[in-house]
Write a protein that holds these residues in place. Structure first.
Motif, short mmCIF file in Angstrom:
data_model
loop_
_atom_site.label_atom_id
_atom_site.label_comp_id
_atom_site.label_asym_id
_atom_site.label_seq_id
_atom_site.Cartn_x
_atom_site.Cartn_y
_atom_site.Cartn_z
N CYS A 84 -15.74 -69.61 61.60
CA CYS A 84 -15.68 -69.63 60.14
C CYS A 84 -15.61 -68.19 59.66
CB CYS A 84 -16.85 -70.37 59.53
SG CYS A 84 -18.46 -69.60 59.75
N ILE A 85 -14.96 -67.99 58.52
CA ILE A 85 -14.71 -66.65 57.99
C ILE A 85 -15.90 -66.18 57.17
CG2 ILE A 85 -13.24 -65.28 56.48
CD1 ILE A 85 -10.97 -67.17 57.16
N LEU A 86 -16.32 -64.93 57.44
CA LEU A 86 -17.36 -64.31 56.64
C LEU A 86 -16.77 -63.39 55.58
CD1 LEU A 86 -19.91 -63.53 59.49
CD2 LEU A 86 -20.14 -65.28 57.72
N THR A 87 -15.85 -62.48 55.99
CA THR A 87 -15.21 -61.58 55.03
C THR A 87 -14.02 -60.91 55.69
OG1 THR A 87 -15.63 -59.80 53.45
CG2 THR A 87 -16.65 -59.59 55.62
N SER A 88 -13.21 -60.26 54.89
CA SER A 88 -12.01 -59.59 55.39
C SER A 88 -11.93 -58.17 54.86
CB SER A 88 -10.74 -60.35 54.95
OG SER A 88 -10.76 -61.68 55.42
N SER A 89 -11.22 -57.33 55.58
CA SER A 89 -11.04 -55.94 55.16
C SER A 89 -9.85 -55.83 54.21
CB SER A 89 -10.79 -55.05 56.38
OG SER A 89 -9.47 -55.24 56.87
N SER A 90 -9.71 -54.69 53.60
CA SER A 90 -8.49 -54.38 52.86
C SER A 90 -7.36 -54.10 53.85
CB SER A 90 -8.72 -53.14 51.97
OG SER A 90 -9.74 -53.39 51.04
N PRO A 91 -6.11 -54.27 53.43
CA PRO A 91 -4.99 -54.03 54.34
C PRO A 91 -4.90 -52.55 54.74
CG PRO A 91 -4.29 -55.31 52.44
CD PRO A 91 -5.65 -54.80 52.13
N LEU A 92 -4.42 -52.33 55.98
CA LEU A 92 -4.14 -50.99 56.48
C LEU A 92 -2.64 -50.90 56.72
CD1 LEU A 92 -7.19 -51.66 57.47
CD2 LEU A 92 -6.84 -49.70 58.98
N ASN A 93 -2.06 -49.79 56.29
CA ASN A 93 -0.62 -49.62 56.42
C ASN A 93 -0.30 -48.56 57.46
OD1 ASN A 93 0.07 -51.34 54.10
ND2 ASN A 93 -0.89 -49.72 52.88
N PHE A 94 0.89 -48.71 58.07
CA PHE A 94 1.40 -47.66 58.94
C PHE A 94 2.08 -46.60 58.08
CE2 PHE A 94 1.01 -51.22 61.85
CZ PHE A 94 0.39 -50.60 62.94
N PHE B 149 -10.55 -50.49 67.85
CA PHE B 149 -9.33 -51.23 68.16
C PHE B 149 -8.18 -50.25 68.37
CE2 PHE B 149 -11.76 -54.60 66.24
CZ PHE B 149 -11.27 -55.78 66.79
N HIS B 150 -7.39 -50.50 69.41
CA HIS B 150 -6.17 -49.71 69.61
C HIS B 150 -5.01 -50.42 68.93
CE1 HIS B 150 -2.45 -48.75 72.01
NE2 HIS B 150 -2.82 -47.56 71.59
N THR B 151 -4.22 -49.67 68.18
CA THR B 151 -3.06 -50.24 67.51
C THR B 151 -1.81 -49.47 67.90
OG1 THR B 151 -3.26 -48.82 65.55
CG2 THR B 151 -4.45 -50.91 65.52
N VAL B 152 -0.68 -50.15 67.81
CA VAL B 152 0.62 -49.49 67.89
C VAL B 152 1.38 -49.85 66.62
CG1 VAL B 152 0.66 -49.55 70.42
CG2 VAL B 152 1.77 -51.39 69.12
N ASN B 153 2.42 -49.11 66.34
CA ASN B 153 3.16 -49.29 65.09
C ASN B 153 4.03 -50.54 65.17
OD1 ASN B 153 4.72 -49.10 62.77
ND2 ASN B 153 5.06 -46.91 62.96
N ILE B 154 3.49 -51.67 64.68
CA ILE B 154 4.25 -52.91 64.63
C ILE B 154 4.86 -53.12 63.25
CG2 ILE B 154 3.03 -54.04 66.52
CD1 ILE B 154 1.27 -55.46 64.50
N ARG B 155 4.81 -52.06 62.42
CA ARG B 155 5.52 -51.98 61.14
C ARG B 155 4.86 -52.77 60.01
NH1 ARG B 155 8.48 -52.39 65.23
NH2 ARG B 155 8.58 -54.65 65.03
N THR B 156 4.41 -53.99 60.25
CA THR B 156 3.72 -54.77 59.22
C THR B 156 2.27 -54.32 59.13
OG1 THR B 156 3.29 -56.49 60.87
CG2 THR B 156 5.20 -56.78 59.42
N ASP B 157 1.71 -54.31 57.90
CA ASP B 157 0.33 -53.87 57.75
C ASP B 157 -0.62 -54.85 58.43
OD1 ASP B 157 0.39 -55.99 56.02
OD2 ASP B 157 -0.11 -54.85 54.23
N ILE B 158 -1.83 -54.39 58.66
CA ILE B 158 -2.81 -55.21 59.38
C ILE B 158 -4.09 -55.30 58.56
CG2 ILE B 158 -1.87 -54.54 61.62
CD1 ILE B 158 -4.28 -52.73 62.01
N ALA B 159 -4.91 -56.28 58.91
CA ALA B 159 -6.24 -56.42 58.31
C ALA B 159 -7.18 -56.92 59.39
CB ALA B 159 -6.20 -57.39 57.13
N PHE B 160 -8.47 -56.74 59.17
CA PHE B 160 -9.50 -57.20 60.09
C PHE B 160 -10.34 -58.26 59.40
CE2 PHE B 160 -8.25 -53.05 61.59
CZ PHE B 160 -8.13 -53.25 62.96
N VAL B 161 -10.58 -59.35 60.11
CA VAL B 161 -11.31 -60.50 59.56
C VAL B 161 -12.58 -60.69 60.38
CG1 VAL B 161 -11.22 -62.94 58.95
CG2 VAL B 161 -9.12 -61.54 58.86
N PHE B 162 -13.71 -60.81 59.69
CA PHE B 162 -15.01 -61.00 60.33
C PHE B 162 -15.32 -62.50 60.36
CE2 PHE B 162 -19.86 -60.09 59.79
CZ PHE B 162 -20.05 -60.30 61.15
#
Length: 596
Positions: free
Chosen positions: A195-205, A173-186
């Motif tokens: 339907c949700i299987l699992t989620s990642s831990s948050p990633l910070n800029f 995934f390509h990201t740019v600095n949108i300031r708020t942290d992000i997470a990935f959801v499977f």
């Protein structure tokens, strides 16, 4: 919008008239969950319909998967300003083509339901189930984008004897600095029945306050002043330092969710699930410059950090013997990875890369983007991906813009056209990011004031066209034409450039639908319009910079001389005696001269 009335080798007018009265989509709503009915209305016209674009209106199902090994991880876990993230899905027993990963921000977004918003969503008709996400995913990918996923070519053992073997899938995934942290959801079930299987831990800029996306614009035609605008997560004033010791302090603005336009019955994306905090927009005017000169600058502060040092070129002063500019409309953006987003303009990356090559050559004085700028249309995070996309060019030369329907139009907002094309932004985001010179009345304050002895060329630019061979009934506003076309003739405008229609088309010297003059061929076979005895403007549609191309619906217009449906941009070189124009698509596809 009009530029300064001071002299120039040519005079350019960016007139902010716009709007697309209708939008046709080949997509069907038959696959939508009943909860998406209202969402169809929310997305119609300004974003069109696809499975992903209404994913947050789906009924969230319960995944019948007790798999204890499922994990999703991302690396690195701290992000810089523009980079690629590796996302790994592991512990999968049976890979499925409906498995997908969403990037969400902020990571605190509740991806199960929005119980606190139930009353609000009742306004949209969502009475039986709550929406999938409180906020729209920034982007998403099917895990099958990894060619080894469905075949389970990459595996891992879940026990010492390797009796339990699971599958792995990897995405970028390509990201740019949108300031708020992000997470990935499977997810599984595709975009239709997720339907949700699992989620990642948050990633910070690493630095959410970092000053970013600096872009230049002219404030007049002196070449001695230049505006720089940038974005930061910090609201304290910052500085631009330039020219070997000069500096200016920024003026800081922003906009809020309350500034977005909406409707009590059908909330807009900008005021609802498409909202993302824009941070703070800084702007400062660099003065004391010299025209046609190269300077360097940095922007930021000691507390939040500084940008890289950037070189930029000031444009020629008004009255110079030559000017070279690039122009296009309707560019937008596209992901720099394999993701889907709510709105993608497929030609944008190839066009901006070609423009960057032109700018890096050192020959370009200015760029003009005349409407339909980012196509964020209410999904505010996408402005930041657009600003990142144009940064390599907009940080080096003035990036001049005019507003389009996808920046301004919204019902009951005071816009000329009552479509929802801006997704509720109603011009607020655009006007904050792109602060153009103060608009002037184009007849009395602009065109009437031009001294044609020192400014031989007059070029008019606006978003909505006067002539097109592509669905003119929905693209041309007769009231606009009746009001403005006589002014073009009265003030002897040489060239008029428009967007809105997504192709390239060139006319004869046309007025009120009639060819008043046709070009002749010069010794090199190039069409040449002789304006020594002025007849009418030459008009060109240049909306082919990114949005999916439009076909031509008729070839019977006598005023239409060239029609090309390819991505590209135009470049114009004006001297005191000639205006030379090229439409470029990997090579020159059309060219002409206007002489005096």
């Amino acid at each position: 919008m009009g530029l300064s009335s001071s002299s120039w080798v040519l005079k350019l007018f960016l007139f902010s008239l716009f709007a697309r009265l209708g939008y046709s989509s080949t997509s069907s709503t038959s696959s939508l969950h009943p909860i998406a009915t209202t969402s169809f209305l929310e997305h119609f016209n300004h974003t069109a319909i696809s499975d992903f674009r209404v994913v947050n209106r789906r009924k969230l199902l319960t995944c019948p998967d007790p798999n204890p090994y499922l994990e999703i991880s991302a690396s690195p876990d701290s992000m810089s300003n523009s980079q690629y993230i590796t996302v790994t899905v592991s512990g999968v027993f049976v890979p499925d083509s409906s498995d997908w990963v969403a990037m969400i921000s902020p990571s605190t977004t509740d991806v199960t339901d929005c119980p606190s918003s139930e009353a609000y969503y009742l306004q949209t008709g969502d009475t039986s189930d709550l929406p999938l996400l409180c906020q729209y995913p920034v982007k998403a990918q099917y895990v099958s984008n990894d060619p080894n996923y469905l075949s389970c070519a990459n595996t891992q053992c879940q026990d010492d004897a390797c009796l339990i073997v699971t599958c792995i899938g990897t995405l970028t995934f390509h990201t740019v600095n949108i300031r708020t942290d992000i997470a990935f959801v499977f997810f599984t079930g595709g975009f239709d029945t997720p339907c949700i299987l699992t989620s990642s831990s948050p990633l910070n800029f690493a630095n959410p306050n970092m000053p970013l996306y600096g872009h230049l614009s002219s404030v007049d035609s002196s070449g001695a002043s230049m505006r720089l605008t940038w974005v930061s997560g910090d609201q304290a004033p910052q500085q631009v330092q330039y020219g070997g010791g000069m500096s200016q302090t920024s003026v800081v603005t922003t906009f809020t969710q309350a500034n977005m336009c909406s409707n009590s019955d059908i909330p807009s994306p900008a005021a609802d699930f498409g909202w993302h905090d824009p941070g703070f927009i800084h702007t400062a005017v660099m003065t004391g410059l010299q025209p046609s000169s190269t300077f360097s600058y940095i922007y930021g502060s000691d507390s939040v950090g500084w940008s890289d040092q950037i070189q930029f070129q000031t444009p020629p002063v008004g009255g110079s013997d030559a000017v070279y500019f690039i122009a296009y409309a309707d560019m937008g953006k596209a992901p720099l990875d394999a993701s889907v987003e709510h709105y993608i303009q497929p030609g944008s990356i190839s066009v901006i890369n070609a423009v960057a090559d032109e700018v890096n050559s050192g020959n370009v004085n200015s760029i003009f983007h005349i409407g339909d700028i980012s196509y964020a249309t209410g999904f505010l995070a996408e402005w930041e991906f657009f600003l990142d996309l144009i940064n390599p060019v907009a940080s080096q030369v003035p990036y001049m813009t005019a507003i389009g329907n996808h920046e301004r139009d919204y019902i009951d907002s005071g816009s000329v056209y009552i479509t929802p094309d801006s997704g509720g932004e109603c011009g607020v985001a655009y006007e904050t990011y792109f602060q153009m010179p103060t608009p002037q009345w184009m007849s009395h304050a602009d065109m009437a004031s031009v001294d044609r002895s020192s400014t031989p060329w007059l070029v008019f630019m606006g978003h909505r066209p006067m002539y097109t061979s592509s669905n003119a009934d929905t693209s041309v506003d007769s009231s606009f034409v009746d009001s403005v076309e006589p002014l073009l003739l009265q003030y002897q405008v040489d060239l008029a450039l428009f967007g809105h229609v997504h192709n390239y088309e060139r006319t004869c010297a046309v007025y009120q639908g009639q060819c008043l003059a046709l070009p002749t061929k010069d010794a090199n076979g190039v069409d040449t319009y002789d304006n020594s005895n002025y007849n009418a403007p030459v008009q060109a549609i240049i909306g082919m910079a990114g949005f999916a191309l439009d076909n031509f619906t008729t070839d019977s217009n006598s005023w239409s001389l060239v029609r090309i449906s390819e991505f590209g941009y135009v470049r114009v070189n004006a001297t005191t005696s000639e205006l030379y124009f090229e439409f470029y698509h990997y090579t020159v596809e059309d060219n002409f001269r206007i002489t005096k």
